[in-house]
Write an enzyme that holds these catalytic residues in place. Structure first.
Site: not given
Length: 551
Positions: A234, A307
Site C-alpha cells: 500500500h 490489486d
C-alpha cells in the site's frame, strides 16, 4: 486442459435449468439477458456482439463506490460503464441501506450503463479485514489455520456468503492464499492461514468452494505471493528476493492448488519477484508473471484482477493511465480501484483505438468477465430484499458459527505449574489488549475480576502483535512483578512469546474480534479445552507449526 472454474461446475446447471440457484444480488434481469437454455459460451458471444468498444473497456474496471446512495454513483456509471464497484465502510450503514444501494446500482447499470449486471464486491476476509458494519464477525485466517480443519474455513466462507447475498453483494476479495513466512510481515500476518503452504492451500480452496456454493464469486490473492515481504505494498514496492526454486516450494503451492480447483478469480500483487521477472515491474504489470507463469505454466484460464491500483506499490514508475494500460497488456482482466477513473478509462480506450491493446486482447478479458457473470447467474438474479436483509444478516446461527470457529482455534503454548484452567471461583486481574471484553467474559463464567494483580489468583494480559512493541512488553513485565501467575492472551500474531520472558501461560487466539476473546476466556475458565495448533513457527523458541497443549 485446465479444469473448468468452480462457477461452471456449481452454477451452469442452475442457469441452464432456469433456476436462481446461483443468485447473488445481480441485476434482476436488467439489460440483454441470456436465454436459460443457452450454452454459456453462446450466450456470451451474443452479449459481446451487442457491445461497443466503450462498453467492453468499461467491463474491465471495478470502481470505488461513492457515498451511500446509488444516485451518487450515477455519473460514474453513465460516463464509464464499469463492470463493477467495490464497497468500503463509508458506503455502508445498515442492512436495508446496503441492499438498497446494491439494487440501485444494478438498476442504474441496466438503464444508464452498458446494460450488463455489476460485480458488487467487498473485502470481507473477516478478522482484521472486514468492511461490513453488520453480521457475524469471524476470527482472522490464521485462527482458521490453527483449527487445522477445512470445514471451519468452509463455515466462515459459507456464513459470510449468506450475509453478502442478502445484501446484494456478489463478490468477495477473499481468501488470502499468501504463506506468512516473515514474522515481521507488515501487511499479511494473521490474514494468512499460516506458514505451511499445504495448509494454506487446503484452507483457501475450502473457502473458495464454500463461497461458490453460497453464490458469491471469490478472489484468491495475492499472486505470486505476499507472505514473505517486509514492505506494505500500500505504501511501497516490496521485493521478494528468493530463487525460483524457493518460490516454487514456499509461495506457489496454494496458488497451484487453487488453479487446480478452478477458482473463480485470482488477484495479482504489487511486488517484484526478480527470479520470475527481472524487469523491475511489479507482478501486476508483468506479462511474464501473469500471462507467462499464471496462465501458460499453471494453466489458469479464469479471471485475473489487479490489486487496488491506487496503492503505491504499482504507481512508482508509471502514470495512472499507463498503469491501467500495462496491467491489461500484462494479462489482467479487471482493473480494481484506479485512483482516477476518467484518466484510466480514457487511457485504455486510447490504447485500443491505437492498436496498442488489440481488440482480440480486449475481447479475451471481456469474455472471461461476462462468462463469470453468466455462470454465476447475475443476469437472472433477483434483487436483494431490503426489508428481509437485517433478519438474514443477524441470524443467530451466524454468530454461533463464528464462536465455533474461534473456540476451535485457541492454542495453548505454555502452561507452567498448570496455571490453567482456573479453579472454580478463582479471581482474575485483566489488563492489556481486549481487557474489558476478556474480563466481562471471565466474570460471566464465574471468575470475579480483581482491581490489582496482587489481589488476584491469576493475572491475564492481552497483547496484540507485541513483537518489537516495547510498551506492550513492558506492560507484561510489570504484571510479572506482582508475584501472581501470569497468562498472556496473544490476539495478533503468535510470535510475541519469544519476547515476553517467563510467563506462566500463553494462549494464542490469532485475532482480536469479540468471539476470539470470548473463546480465550472460555479456555482460561476450563469451559473448553484449547484444541488449536500453531500454524507457524515461532523464531527464537522451540515452538514449531503443529505444536499445542490441551487440558
Amino acid at each position: 486442459m485446465p479444469p473448468r472454474r468452480l462457477t461452471a461446475l456449481l452454477c451452469t446447471g442452475a442457469l441452464l435449468a432456469g433456476t436462481a440457484g446461483c443468485s447473488g444480488g445481480g441485476a434482476g434481469g436488467a439489460g440483454p439477458s441470456p436465454s436459460s437454455s443457452q450454452d454459456p459460451e453462446e450466450a456470451v458471444a451474443e452479449l459481446m456482439a451487442d457491445m461497443t468498444v466503450e462498453d467492453k473497456v468499461g467491463q474491465l474496471f471495478v470502481l470505488t463506490a461513492l457515498g451511500t446512495t446509488p444516485e451518487e454513483n450515477a455519473a460514474l456509471i453513465t460516463d464509464h460503464r464499469p463492470g463493477g464497484f467495490i464497497y468500503f465502510p463509508e458506503n455502508l450503514t445498515g442492512a436495508e441501506q446496503i441492499a438498497e444501494l446494491s439494487n440501485g446500482l444494478q438498476e442504474l447499470a441496466a438503464d444508464e450503463g452498458s446494460g450488463t449486471p455489476l460485480f458488487l464486491g467487498i473485502d470481507q476476509e473477516q478478522g482484521l479485514v472486514a468492511r461490513l458494519p453488520i453480521g457475524a464477525h469471524f476470527p482472522d485466517a490464521m485462527a482458521v489455520g490453527a483449527t487445522g480443519d477445512p470445514e471451519m474455513a468452509a463455515t466462515l466462507a459459507g456464513t459470510t456468503a449468506a450475509t453478502l447475498t442478502a445484501l446484494g453483494i456478489n463478490l468477495d476479495y477473499a481468501p488470502v492464499a499468501d504463506v506468512n513466512a516473515d514474522p515481521d510481515n507488515p501487511v499479511i500476518g494473521i490474514r494468512s492461514f499460516g506458514s505451511d503452504p499445504e495448509l494454506v492451500g487446503e484452507m483457501a480452496v475450502a473457502e473458495a468452494e464454500a463461497f461458490a456454493e453460497g453464490g458469491v464469486v471469490s478472489v484468491v490473492k495475492h499472486f505470486p505471493g505476499h507472505g514473505d515481504t517486509d514492505t506494505d505494498s500500500h505504501t511501497g514496492l516490496p521485493v521478494v528476493d528468493k530463487t525460483r526454486e524457493e518460490w516454487e516450494q514456499e509461495d506457489l503451492p496454494p496458488f497451484r492448488r487453487a488453479v487446480g480447483a478452478g477458482v473463480d478469480a485470482v488477484m495479482t500483487a504489487h511486488l517484484v519477484v526478480p527470479s520470475l521477472d527481472d524487469s523491475g515491474e511489479p507482478a501486476t504489470l508483468s506479462e511474464t508473471v501473469i500471462d507467462g507463469v499464471l496462465r501458460d505454466e499453471l494453466g489458469y484460464d479464469g479471471l485475473v484482477t489487479t490489486d487496488a491500483l491506487n496503492m503505491e506499490g504499482v504507481r512508482q514508475t508509471h502514470g495512472d493511465g499507463e498503469v491501467a494500460v500495462r496491467a491489461v497488456l500484462a494479462g489482467a482482466d479487471q482493473l480494481l480501484m484506479p485512483p482516477d477513473a476518467g484518466v484510466a478509462v480514457a487511457a485504455v480506450q486510447e490504447a485500443v483505438a491505437d492498436g496498442r491493446i488489440s481488440e482480440e486482447r480486449l475481447d479475451a478479458s471481456v469474455r472471461r468477465i461476462l462468462t463469470l457473470k453468466v455462470e454465476r447467474g447475475l443476469y437472472e438474479a433477483e434483487p436483494a430484499d431490503p426489508a428481509a436483509a437485517a433478519d438474514a444478516v443477524g441470524a443467530g446461527e451466524h454468530a454461533e458459527a463464528a464462536q465455533e470457529v474461534a473456540d476451535a482455534s485457541v492454542t495453548l503454548l505454555r502452561n507452567e505449574g498448570e496455571a490453567l484452567p482456573l479453579d472454580d471461583g478463582a479471581t482474575v486481574h485483566v489488563s492489556g489488549q481486549g481487557a474489558e471484553e476478556l474480563g466481562a467474559a471471565l466474570e460471566e463464567l464465574g471468575h470475579p475480576v480483581a482491581a490489582s494483580a496482587q489481589d488476584a489468583d491469576l493475572a491475564v494480559v492481552g497483547t496484540s502483535s507485541a513483537r518489537g512493541d516495547a510498551e506492550q512488553i513492558a506492560a507484561v513485565d510489570a504484571v510479572r512483578g506482582s508475584g501472581t501467575p501470569v497468562v498472556v492472551v496473544a490476539q495478533g500474531t503468535p510470535y510475541d512469546l519469544a519476547e515476553l520472558g517467563d510467563v506462566d501461560g500463553y494462549l494464542a487466539t490469532y485475532s482480536g474480534v469479540e468471539v476470539s476473546r470470548t473463546a480465550a476466556a472460555r479456555a482460561i475458565a476450563g469451559e473448553i479445552s484449547p484444541g488449536g495448533r500453531l500454524p507457524v513457527d515461532i523464531p527464537g523458541t522451540d515452538l514449531k507449526a503443529g505444536d499445542g497443549l490441551g487440558y
